[in-house]
Design an enzyme around this catalytic site. Structure first.
Site, PDB file in Angstrom:
ATOM      1  N   HIS A  63     -22.985   2.998  22.188  1.00  0.00           N
ATOM      2  CA  HIS A  63     -23.533   4.308  22.539  1.00  0.00           C
ATOM      3  C   HIS A  63     -24.986   4.127  22.939  1.00  0.00           C
ATOM      4  O   HIS A  63     -25.569   3.071  22.750  1.00  0.00           O
ATOM      5  CB  HIS A  63     -23.413   5.292  21.373  1.00  0.00           C
ATOM      6  N   CYS A 108     -29.322   5.318  11.875  1.00  0.00           N
ATOM      7  CA  CYS A 108     -29.297   4.315  12.938  1.00  0.00           C
ATOM      8  C   CYS A 108     -30.273   4.759  14.021  1.00  0.00           C
ATOM      9  O   CYS A 108     -30.988   5.741  13.865  1.00  0.00           O
ATOM     10  CB  CYS A 108     -27.889   4.110  13.505  1.00  0.00           C
TER      11      CYS A 108
END
Length: 687
Positions: free
Chosen positions: A606, A418
Site C-alpha cells: 500500500h 505503521c
C-alpha cells in the site's frame, strides 16, 4: 418542538496557560542541545572563561581586526533561527519552518539584542500564515506548475515576513525586553527576587512553569548572560534543591507507599532532573507547597548574595546539568544555593508532615493520576510512584523486549502503528484484537494508526521492527513491542500475557471498560478499525461501491518478482478508478522503507501516509501466486493491494486477517478455483 442546547464545557485559564507553555516549550526544548553547546563554548573561551581564546571567545584583535568569535554569532543568529524554524515547523511542517526562520531573520537584524521572544513570535506566525496562503489555491494549480507556485509564494511571503519582523515586531519585542529587564533589575536591587518563588513553585506543580520559564526567564537570562557572563534567572525554576528537600522529608517522615517510593523519586529528581516526579507528593498534601516555596526563596537569596549564576539554561533540571552550565566564578554560590534550598525545604516539609495527619498518604496513586490530568498526558515517571506489582513487573519484562516505558496501571489501550495507518497496522491490530478478546479481555481497546498521528496516550504500542524508533519519541511513556511478522508474531502472545497480568493481578479487569474510553478519546480518528468496520458495512448496505469486487481478484498472477507484483496489485486498483498513477509509485516507496510482508505467505502493499491524496475511493485487490514469489527473502503466495479512505476498507482487512491466521482457511484459499470462493472466504460475496 423545543431544541435542547448543550453548552460546551469551558476550558479553564490554567489549561490555556498550560497549552501556551507547552507550545513555547516545544520551540525551546528540541534546541536545548544548541543552548548547551553555546553555554560550553561561552564558559570555556570567553575572556573570563576557563580557557580564554580570543578567536573563539570574541574578544581582542587578530591582525588588527576585532575577533568575532563563536559566542556572539551563535546567540545572535543560530539560536533564534533554530527556535524560529522549530516554531514554524510545529505549525506547518518544513515549509512553515523555513518561513519562520526567514521572518526571524528580520527580527534579528532589526534588534540589537538576542531575539528569542521575537523568534517565538515569528516562527509560528510564519508557519501559520504560509499554511493559510497555501490553502487559498489548494487543488487549483495546474499540473506541472506546483513547484513554481510553491517556491515563489514562499519567497515573496518570506520577504514580506522579514520586513514585518524588521520594522514591526523587532521594536515591540525590544521594548518589552528592556522593560522586563528593568523589572528584574528592580527586584534584584531591592532584594525582592526571592519572592518569585511564591509564584514559580506552585506554577511548577500545576504545569504552568513552561510559560514562565521558556516565555520570559530563558530569553531574559540569555540576554543577561551575554552582557554579564552569567544569569541568576536560569536557576529560578531549575534549582533541584526544593524538590529534593521535600522528597527527603517523605523518606524520613512519610508513611506507606509515599515513604517507600520517596528515595527512588529523590534520585530521579536530583540526578535525572525530572522535577515532575515530586508533584504528586505536593498534591497529596497541598500545604507542603510552603516547603518548596521556602526552599526556592532560600536558593534564590543565596544566589543573589553570592552573585552567582549559570551561563546557559540547565535542562533538564539535574544537578549535573546545573553544574555543567555554572559560571566559572559561581560554583560555590550555586552549590550552596542547592544545598540550602534542599535543607530549608526539608525542614519545613518535615514539620508539616510531623504535625498533620498522614491518612491521605495512601492516595499516592490518585495524586499521580491528578498530576497526569493536569499535565494533559501520561507521565513517563509515574510508575516509580505507583509502586511494584504486576504493572511494574510486566512493564519491566516488556522493557527487556525493547519497550521504552513501564506500566503504571492496567493495559487498556493498545495501538498498532505503521507508516500510513492503512494496511499492515490494520491487519496486525485485527489479529491482536482477536487474541486479546479470546483471552477474556474484550474491553481492552486495540486500534491502529499512522505513526504521524500517534500521541502519548497509549499503554502499549506495537510497530514493525523497522519503525519502532520512529514511534518512540511520540509515545515515550508506552511499552513498545517490535514485530517482524504481522500475522503470527510471538510478540502477540507476550502482549496478551501483559494484558492478563496487568488487568487481573491488580484487580482492574472489572473497571477497564469504564475507564479505557478516556484513553480512547485521544486516539486518532483513523485508529478505530472496529468502529470503521461497522460503518463500512452499513455504508455497503446503503449502496456504497464494493471495496473488494470480482474484477479485483486474480487467481493466477503473472508477476514473478516483488516489484512486478506490486505493479500488478496497483494496476487492479487503478483499473477500478480507486487511485491514480502516483499511488502505485507510493506503493513502491512504502515497500523500500518498510516491508509489507505479513507472514503466512501474505503481503499487503500500500502507499505511504503522504500518498493519501492519490486515493480517489477505497478498494482492495487480491492476487494469488500459486508458485510463490520471493518477497525480500520470504515466500509470498497472496498479494493484497490496499487503498483506503476513512477506514472503509478495514472490515475487508479484518476478514483477510482472520483467514490468514487459520491454516485451514489458507489451505482453502490456495485451493480456490473461482473468484467467488475467494470473496466468500473474505466474507464479501459479490452481489
Amino acid at each position: 418542538m423545543a431544541t435542547e442546547t448543550v453548552a460546551k464545557p469551558r476550558t479553564s485559564a490554567r489549561v490555556h496557560v498550560q497549552k501556551f507553555g507547552t507550545f513555547l516549550s516545544g520551540m525551546i526544548m528540541p534546541n536545548i542541545g544548541a543552548f548547551i553547546a553555546w553555554g560550553i563554548i561561552t564558559a570555556l573561551f570567553i575572556e573570563k572563561g576557563w580557557l580564554p581564546v580570543p578567536q573563539l571567545g570574541g574578544f581582542g584583535e587578530t591582525d588588527g581586526k576585532p575577533n568575532i568569535g563563536l559566542v556572539g554569532p551563535m546567540i545572535t543568529y543560530l539560536l533564534p533561527l533554530l527556535i524560529g524554524y522549530t516554531g514554524g515547523k510545529m505549525v506547518y511542517d518544513v515549509r512553515g519552518g523555513v518561513l519562520g526562520a526567514i521572518g526571524t531573520m528580520g527580527v534579528i537584524v532589526g534588534a540589537g539584542i538576542p531575539m528569542f521572544i521575537g523568534a517565538m513570535i515569528m516562527g509560528p506566525l510564519g508557519g501559520w500564515t504560509m499554511k493559510k496562503i497555501d490553502m487559498l489555491w489548494d487543488g487549483k494549480i495546474r499540473p506541472g506548475f506546483e513547484m513554481l507556485v510553491n517556491n515563489f509564494s514562499a519567497g515573496i511571503w518570506g520577504a514580506l515576513l522579514a520586513l514585518l519582523g524588521f520594522y514591526g515586531i523587532s521594536p515591540l519585542v525590544t521594548a518589552f525586553s528592556e522593560q522586563a529587564g528593568k523589572f528584574v533589575e528592580f527586584l534584584v536591587q531591592n532584594g525582592l527576587l526571592p519572592l518569585t518563588s511564591i509564584f514559580i513553585e506552585p506554577a511548577k506543580v500545576l504545569f504552568l512553569n513552561n510559560a514562565i520559564n521558556h516565555g520570559v526567564l530563558t530569553p531574559l537570562g540569555v540576554q543577561q548572560s551575554l552582557e554579564q557572563g552569567k544569569s541568576i534567572l536560569f536557576l529560578l525554576e531549575a534549582n533541584p534543591g526544593p524538590g529534593l528537600g521535600l522528597l527527603l522529608a517523605y523518606t524520613f517522615f512519610g508513611r506507606g507507599a509515599a515513604k517507600a517510593s520517596a528515595p527512588g523519586a529523590a534520585l530521579i529528581q536530583f540526578f535525572g532532573g525530572i522535577h515532575e516526579i515530586y508533584f504528586p507528593y505536593v498534591l497529596m498534601r497541598p500545604l507542603l507547597i510552603l516547603g518548596t516555596i521556602a526552599g526556592g526563596m532560600t536558593g534564590i537569596a543565596t544566589l543573589a548574595v553570592t552573585n552567582s549564576g549559570l551561563v546557559a539554561p540547565a535542562a533538564p533540571g539535574s544537578i549535573f546539568a546545573v553544574l555543567a552550565q555554572t559560571s566559572r566564578d559561581s560554583y560555590f554560590g550555586v552549590i550552596l544555593s542547592v544545598v540550602l534550598a534542599a535543607t530549608v525545604s526539608f525542614l519545613v516539609s518535615s514539620v508539616i508532615l510531623r504535625t498533620t495527619k498522614h491518612s491521605d498518604e495512601t492516595d499516592l496513586s490518585d495524586a499521580t493520576s491528578r498530576m497526569e490530568e493536569m499535565k494533559g498526558k501520561k507521565s513517563s515517571v509515574a510508575s516509580t510512584l505507583t509502586g511494584a506489582g504486576a504493572g511494574a513487573a510486566a512493564g519491566a519484562a516488556a522493557g527487556r523486549r525493547g519497550g521504552v516505558g513501564v506500566l503504571a496501571g492496567p493495559v487498556r489501550n493498545v495501538v498498532f502503528a505503521c507508516d500510513a495507518g492503512m494496511g499492515s497496522s490494520a491487519m496486525g491490530a485485527s489479529v491482536l484484537r482477536n487474541k486479546i478478546k479470546a483471552a477474556g479481555f474484550p474491553d481492552v481497546k486495540v486500534t491502529n494508526a499512522s505513526i504521524a498521528n500517534l500521541t502519548d496516550s497509549y499503554d502499549v504500542v506495537v510497530t514493525h521492527q523497522d519503525l519502532t524508533e520512529r514511534a518512540k519519541p511520540a509515545t515515550s511513556s508506552a511499552v513498545h513491542y517490535s514485530v517482524d511478522n504481522f500475522m503470527s508474531s510471538p510478540r502477540y502472545d507476550e502482549i496478551v500475557e501483559l494484558v492478563r497480568e496487568s488487568n487481573t493481578e491488580r484487580g482492574d479487569t472489572a473497571d477497564a471498560g469504564a475507564t479505557h474510553g478516556a484513553h480512547a478519546a485521544d486516539a486518532p480518528v483513523d485508529a478505530a478499525p472496529a468502529a470503521a468496520a461497522g460503518t463500512a458495512a452499513a455504508a455497503s448496505a446503503a449502496g456504497t461501491p464494493e471495496i473488494l469486487a470480482r474484477e479485483s481478484v486474480v487467481l493466477t498472477g503473472s508477476a514473478t518478482t516483488r516489484d512486478a507484483a506490486i505493479d500488478e496489485a496497483g494496476r487492479l486498483l487503478l483499473a477500478r478508478g480507486a487511485v491514480d498513477e502516483g499511488y502505485i509509485a507510493a506503493m513502491h516507496e512504502r515497500e523500500e522503507s518498510v516491508s509489507t510482508y505479513m507472514g503466512s505467505f501474505l503481503a499487503i502493499p500500500h502507499g505511504t501516509n503522504a500518498a493519501k491524496d492519490h486515493i480517489r475511493k477505497s478498494a482492495v485487490s487480491v492476487i494469488r501466486y500459486p508458485e510463490g514469489i520471493d518477497w525480500n527473502g520470504k515466500e509470498v503466495k497472496f498479494v493484497v493491494g490496499v487503498a483506503g479512505i476513512n477506514n472503509e476498507h478495514l472490515h475487508i482487512l479484518s476478514s483477510i486477517a482472520k483467514v490468514f491466521t487459520n491454516k485451514e482457511q489458507v489451505a482453502r484459499l490456495e485451493a480456490a478455483t473461482s473468484e467467488d470462493e475467494v470473496l466468500e472466504l473474505f466474507g464479501k460475496v459479490n452481489a
